[in-house]
Design an enzyme around this catalytic site. Sequence first.
Site, PDB file in Angstrom:
ATOM      1  N   SER A 510       0.809  -1.221   0.000  1.00 47.64           N
ATOM      2  CA  SER A 510       0.000   0.000   0.000  1.00 47.64           C
ATOM      3  C   SER A 510       0.844   1.272   0.000  1.00 47.64           C
ATOM      4  O   SER A 510       0.355   2.328  -0.404  1.00 47.64           O
ATOM      5  CB  SER A 510      -0.937   0.008   1.214  1.00 47.64           C
ATOM      6  OG  SER A 510      -0.196  -0.201   2.411  1.00 47.64           O
ATOM      7  N   ASP A 624       4.856  -7.799   6.318  1.00 52.32           N
ATOM      8  CA  ASP A 624       5.469  -9.017   6.844  1.00 52.32           C
ATOM      9  C   ASP A 624       5.922  -8.809   8.279  1.00 52.32           C
ATOM     10  O   ASP A 624       5.721  -9.673   9.144  1.00 52.32           O
ATOM     11  CB  ASP A 624       6.668  -9.419   5.975  1.00 52.32           C
ATOM     12  CG  ASP A 624       6.277  -9.760   4.555  1.00 52.32           C
ATOM     13  OD1 ASP A 624       6.182 -10.946   4.240  1.00 52.32           O
ATOM     14  OD2 ASP A 624       6.047  -8.825   3.772  1.00 52.32           O
ATOM     15  N   HIS A 765       0.184   5.022   6.800  1.00 52.57           N
ATOM     16  CA  HIS A 765       0.628   5.219   5.425  1.00 52.57           C
ATOM     17  C   HIS A 765       1.256   6.599   5.252  1.00 52.57           C
ATOM     18  O   HIS A 765       1.163   7.463   6.127  1.00 52.57           O
ATOM     19  CB  HIS A 765      -0.547   5.035   4.463  1.00 52.57           C
ATOM     20  CG  HIS A 765      -1.075   3.634   4.437  1.00 52.57           C
ATOM     21  ND1 HIS A 765      -2.061   3.200   5.292  1.00 52.57           N
ATOM     22  CD2 HIS A 765      -0.715   2.564   3.686  1.00 52.57           C
ATOM     23  CE1 HIS A 765      -2.306   1.917   5.062  1.00 52.57           C
ATOM     24  NE2 HIS A 765      -1.507   1.506   4.096  1.00 52.57           N
TER      25      HIS A 765
END
Length: 1570
Positions: A510, A624, A765
């Site tokens: 993203s 991850d 983000h």
Amino acid sequence: MRKNLAEVMRAVPEALRQHSPAEKAEATLRDTPKFPQLWLIWNSDQHLGFPGLRSSQQTLTLAISGHPPSWKAVHYQNTEEHKSRRRCDSPSICWSSSSRGLSHLEHSGMGLRPGVFFLELLLLLGQGTPQVHTSLGRNTLEGQLWPETLKNSPFPCNPNKLGVNMPSESVHSLKPSDIKFVAAIGNLEIPPDPGTGNLEKQEWTEERPQQVCMEVMTVLSDIIRHFNPSVPMPVCHTGKTVVPHDGADDLWIQAQELVRNMKENLQLDFQLDWKLINVFFSNASQCYLCPSAQQNGLAAGGMDELMGVLDYLQQEVPRAFVNLVDLSEVAEVSRRYQGTWLSPAPEPCNCSEETSRLAKVVMQWSYQEAWNSLLASSRYSEQESFTVVFQPFFYETIPSLPSEDPPLQDSTTLAWHLWNRMMEPAGEKDEPLSAKHRRPMKCPSQESPYLFSYRNSNYLTRLQKPRDKLEVREGTEIRCPDKDPSDTVPTSVHRLKPADINVIGALGDSLTAGNGAGSTPGNILDVLTQYRGLSWSVGGDESVSTVTTLANILREFNPSLKGFSVGTGKETSSNAFLNQAVAGGRAKDLPVQARRLVDLMKNDTRIHFQEDWKIITLFIGGNDLCDFCSDPVHYSPQNFTDNIGKALDILHAEVPRAFVNLVTVLEIVNLRELYQEKKVYCPRMILRSLCPCVLKFDDNSTELATLIEFNKKFQEKTHQLIESGRYDTREDFTVVVQPFFENVDLPKTSEGLPDNSFFAPDCFHFSSKSHSRAASALWNNMLEPVGQKTTRHKFENEINITCPNQVQPFLRTYKNSVQGHGTWLPCRDRAPSASPPTSVHALRPADIQVVAALGDSLTAGNGIGSKPDDLPDVTTQYRGLSYSSGGDGFLENVTTLPNILREFNRNLTGYAVGTGDASDMNAFLNQAVPGAKAEDLMSQVQTLMQKMKDDHRVNFHEDWKVITVLIGGRDLCDYCTDSNLYSAANFVDHLRDALDVLHREVPRALVNLVDFLNPSVMRQVFLGNPDKCPVQQASVLCNCVLTLRENSRELARLGSFSRAYQSSMRELVESGRYDTREDFSVVLQPFFQNVQLPVLADGLPDTSFFAPDCIHPSQKFHSQLARALWANMLEPLGSKTETLDLRAEIPITCPTQKEPFLRTPRNSNYTYPTKPATENWGSDFVCTEWKASNSVPTSVHQLQPADIKVVAALGDSLTTAVGARPNNSSEGSLPTSWRGLSWSIGGDGNLETHTTLPNILKKFNPYLLGFSTGTWEGTAGLNVAAEGARARDMPAQAWDLVERMKNSPDINLEKDWKLVTLFIGGNDLCHYCENPEAHLATEYVQHIQQALDILSQELPRAFVNVVEVMELASLYQGQGGKCAMLPAQNNCTCLRHSQSSLEKQELKKVNWNLQNGISSFSYWHQYTQREDFTVVVQPFFQNTLIPLNERGDTDLTFFSEDCFHFSDRGHAEMAIALWNNMLEPVGRKTTSNNFTHSRAKLKCPSPESPYLYTLRNSQLLPDQAEEAPNVLYWAVPVAAGVGLVVGVIGTVVWRCRRGGRREDPPMSLRTVAL
């Protein structure tokens, strides 16, 4: 009884209404003198007549406290499940206590007295209110519901710490201790299975919602009772029908019933008591989490219906704190695990929009905030006596696999979580409900002791803060002078300019998809929008002047760039183009993305797939790391790297002309700082849900340490994958790691707080501001050479766009980052030891602080930087480019050992720079001198040590030093001029002396001992290029190497010398003599042993590796030397590379985590090879000048070894070789004389097995005569020595010798050249004290002179060796022992008497006088006048040192069993010493012999001086010859120290005594005099 009981119960309410609570209590206590509390609640047969009492449970419950002994505790419930446990038969009554926890008692066989029961009932009603819904017969905090692991745990909160417990007047300051009543309403019914008609089951499910509610509320009540013990059992009003109906109507009915019950409850002051009411609800469908539902507000969640119920409660109930509890997700999880209790589950909803994890988390937060905003701004928050707070129940993670264990859904967990929610400020309820673990219980604080409402949480104030900031987009300006593409389309990726790029693409998650990049502050829902046109690595919105992205930067160089994304949309939209990043992507998803990207490029007509140069940026890993703790194996660093490798393999295999940026994962732990800083507004629930493994653990937890380790290994393994060269196999493809994110710090404001303007509204983000900064950082990384790339980009800094270097205008790759002769260092771990090591065996490269070098012109740098045709410039010493000590430039353009070490320690010192000789300041600690030989090393060592001690930059005692020594080349260049002077023995002696000084005086040092360049390589280059190399100057440059003929004996001899040099170096290091200190070691680096020269197409050696003289290495060669030396230093002993292939690309190896040290024998677990047991003490014969003179010489001064025909010897037991081998005869017998092994006359075997003077001479003349063999007198030959002989016996031995020669039929007395050796004096010294007044020295000299005169008169053509007597002055030792004292006591009287220091000094003086007396014989006139006779004194025994073994102890293998005479090994050493003395000029002879075994110690006659040396052919001037005898001779031994026999009788004897061959000396041992 039941009738009477019912009557009593009906009568109670009316009676109690007539009294106040105080009066009721007083009456109860007055009327119950005998029995304790006895509470009746209801029975199964009749409804007891309390107004408002309702019951649907079929249980007869009676509570007794302080009951008589006849009552027995039971657990009874009248259901099918529990009937088997019922033990109450008629007549019986079952009772239950509900004071604090529930217990169950049974009375059997006796009736109850109504009067007594009535009194107890009065007491009950005086203390508390009858409960509408009783418990299920189980305890809570102290009972069976409490988890086993927590049952005995103390309550974590301390109510006493909260201060004075004053009742609260406002709901916004309501403390837990103020709560007097707990209740709940909510529809928790379970619809029946329409396919079954089991009415009994329906009855059970009808009870279940009631049971669930009571369990949860009971636990919550018990928690509150710790603050207010008077809280009664809770009340639960839940749905009562099983037929599906309007849930809102049912909730309305429950609310009305609850209000009526509270008003009618006589134990509750409805107007004044504070009430905690919990309203449970769940949405009928999961569609409330769909974006469309969110856009339409809370209608999908049943807002209007709930608000009606809340309005009703506000109007009817004073003093109430209402929890609005949403159990939608709990019910959803319950649906996934059939059989769990919380139902009905909401129906699944297939949203038409994105329902990714990100979407769900954002929807959850938005849904929660919608409720919060609504309730916070409503009238519920304006009042002082009533408020409503939304309490969310969202799971941290929702298990997706049915095989997983069900989540925790017990009543304790849910009640506990509800309590914790009440303890959290509104808007900060970020911690989700754990599906696996119960969170710690939270407690009120002294600062905030109340239940949190929206007002006391300042919710609206905090909510307005982010609205003040506006989203800002940042542009920049490109002012690079050169924006042109290459003149022709490049075919190599290493020659790629920015303007050559035609296509751009990206893979990732993203952060590359651009989620929230263009969102306005506070617009959380908009984070779901993927602003791909703003993406840092591939976005193409507007232009670089307004939007800084990599694509927009590249468009300034090539406006025709294709592939960038614009606007918004998912990866499947047309706007995305080649931005194929997927929100939520992980490393395992990359291969699919790569496949899709390749297909898009192949199929798009705008892209010329084969011809266009492409740049692809890959960035992955955040997700991850965020989830690693859920499955550390699945998210392991190895799997992470493997998945990246799979994606890159696809690109590498299928995409031509591509430059791939692999951006390393960022340092994600910094996100914790933003999450934990409460002064900065962030939706922490979203952060916690998106990245739980980073945010949920404590600061010092092992889980956090594991995260940091995983993060680091993600980065390290990414580097290792690319640096393996796996993607550099094609000229048109490469992958370059761009590390600017690796050590990034969280951007801060001027106040030092985390700056959330760099983040999207979700604080996870990137905002467009961060996208712009990341784009500029990526661009700058692309232009930075590998090895010099920025790893810590400062996001706070203004955008700075670097321009391509005009000299190197290319995008930097691993290959084009190396300039000229530079090297790229791939090592990630460059840290020093945690503390300075004290052991050389734990030394890391970064621990090295000083570098130094010793050697010859190769190390001095002659000709390194010379131009190919500039032969005179070879004299320039380019020390700054020297492989082992040069520090010019940096590793990227100059490869040297110091430049490699500087990458680990920028503070390294000692290296040389520029040009100049060893005395220049530029040379610093490079003390190599052109033309230096091994004998010059000592001088260099002394200079080096002084410089290190004097220079302020060096802490001599604390700094760790690496000293590189390379010597030997110049010795070989001159070996043929004097093979004795340049013998391997002399070479290693000089080397040993120099290393010994370093070992003794330099602390903290690792010494690299480097093999010299094989002379055959020099010949190959020099003679193989006659047109380029100065062959006419061969004799000047390196005569003994370059002028030899191919296949000549001399060339073979050169090879033998070279191998002997190498062998002696190895033996020296492997002796272990330099491994005795913890902070010092010498390591042989053997890479130079076998050099493979590059050959050109014409078959000639490549001279570009050499300076113009074709001898000295060029910088190209030095670069390879430095790489090879570095590799050797990191290779364990036993596995070191011994070959240097100049053609190979030698990689720069790195220390590993398991093996981070520079290798030494110890940290290599290496044991030096055990020397094979020496089978004999023979020697190797390497001499080439072995022929006799062309004609028999007439002058002794022209006598060559091959001219000798006869050998002979005079002396004592040392010449008869007594004890040379162990005595095989019985004890008490005389030791055997092994004359055939005698050093000066023995001839047993041959030179390869026995080193004796005759065996050496037999190599020159196989027909030699006179030597002894065996042990018999009959084979003694011309060995006339006798045991016990003294100097006075020498004339007689001389006559005996003359007679034997004259009588020998094989000897031509007149024509044969004879070599006679005389060695005497030991017995003279042993007995001088018997007559100290005698003139021993005078007599000693006279007797020897008489013998020499006899030989002179009687023997023509004779060369006489007179060997000086051993130094015996320190023979006596104060400690006795069988080795020393038996020979001394029996045969050496003076040793027995020399006990005082004066006597010892006198013995030394006599010894020196004997040596001095005979030392003049070489100069005596009568022995120098004849042409065919001479006497030469051989002084090798003058200062002989005690032989030592590798451990530094006396080496007894040189001595016989009696520890007094010599063994066959000792005789071999004496023979070698004598032979070498004979080949040394008079006046320059060796006066000592350090016994060390080597088969290559024999010197050879040189072509220039093939003769045995005499006074005349030694070319001593007459005046020198006359002065020589007058030298104060005895002063020399004073300086030299203890002699050989001192060792025999001293240290050797002591050693024998310690570890002798026998435990006790035999008393009858017979000894033989010298």
